[in-house]
Design an enzyme around this catalytic site. Structure first.
Site, mmCIF file in Angstrom:
data_model
loop_
_atom_site.group_PDB
_atom_site.id
_atom_site.type_symbol
_atom_site.label_atom_id
_atom_site.label_comp_id
_atom_site.label_asym_id
_atom_site.label_seq_id
_atom_site.Cartn_x
_atom_site.Cartn_y
_atom_site.Cartn_z
ATOM 1 N N HIS A 124 0.819 -1.227 0.000
ATOM 2 C CA HIS A 124 0.000 0.000 0.000
ATOM 3 C C HIS A 124 0.844 1.263 0.000
ATOM 4 O O HIS A 124 2.061 1.212 0.185
ATOM 5 C CB HIS A 124 -0.977 -0.006 1.181
ATOM 6 C CG HIS A 124 -0.330 -0.059 2.531
ATOM 7 N ND1 HIS A 124 0.176 1.048 3.158
ATOM 8 C CD2 HIS A 124 -0.122 -1.101 3.373
ATOM 9 C CE1 HIS A 124 0.659 0.702 4.341
ATOM 10 N NE2 HIS A 124 0.508 -0.605 4.495
ATOM 11 N N CYS A 140 3.330 -5.209 6.436
ATOM 12 C CA CYS A 140 2.898 -4.678 5.147
ATOM 13 C C CYS A 140 4.083 -4.076 4.407
ATOM 14 O O CYS A 140 5.120 -3.767 4.993
ATOM 15 C CB CYS A 140 1.828 -3.604 5.346
ATOM 16 S SG CYS A 140 0.220 -4.265 5.816
#
Length: 165
Positions: A124, A140
């Protein structure tokens, strides 16, 4: 103003403005075109193209003890996603709200998110561009917002993701 100071200021302005961190590089590994390869130790993401090259992006990766390695698939694509902190993040930061709306300045997901089929992990954007190139997350993979937009436009649900040390 000296030339050295002018160059340093120009570099600082490019960084502050969110200049892209992507570049085309040779990539000769036997990986199918369209695969995302993340080399955690390098803090680099490679989007493999079919011509012996890859797009290389600088990324932030998981902190020591929060990293994961192996294979996954992109299972969702989201524009300005809302973020619900996973239980481990919420436990470490109990003052976080249960959901941060998409587009909010305090939303760590940034402009786009590619969720992975491993549960709580995603590739992301970020609201902390200074974290790019560091060990910063709970697993992440973070990119500059303009870089996640570029990558998002090239991949589809089902894209293979390989994460190596």
């Amino acid at each position: 103003m000296s030339e050295r100071i002018a160059i340093a200021l120009a570099a600082l302005l490019l960084t502050a403005s969110g200049a892209s961190a992507r570049e085309v590089v040779p990539f000769r590994e036997s990986v199918s075109p369209g695969t995302i390869v993340i080399r955690t130790g390098e803090r680099q993401l490679y989007y493999v193209r079919g011509d012996g090259t890859a797009l290389r992006y600088r990324v932030a990766v998981g902190k020591p003890g929060k990293q994961w390695f192996g294979e996954a698939r992109v299972d969702g694509k989201y524009v300005r996603p809302a973020w619900a902190p996973p239980s481990e993040v919420k436990r470490d930061n109990p003052r976080l709200p249960d959901v941060i709306p998409g587009g909010a300045p305090n939303n760590p997901m940034g402009a786009r998110a590619l969720t992975l089929n491993l549960g709580e992990y995603a590739i992301h954007g970020t609201n902390r561009p200074s974290s790019i190139g560091t060990y910063a997350s709970y697993g992440c993979i973070r990119l500059l917002n303009q870089d996640i937009i570029d990558l998002y436009d090239q991949v589809s649900v089902g894209t293979r993701v390989v994460v190596t040390p």
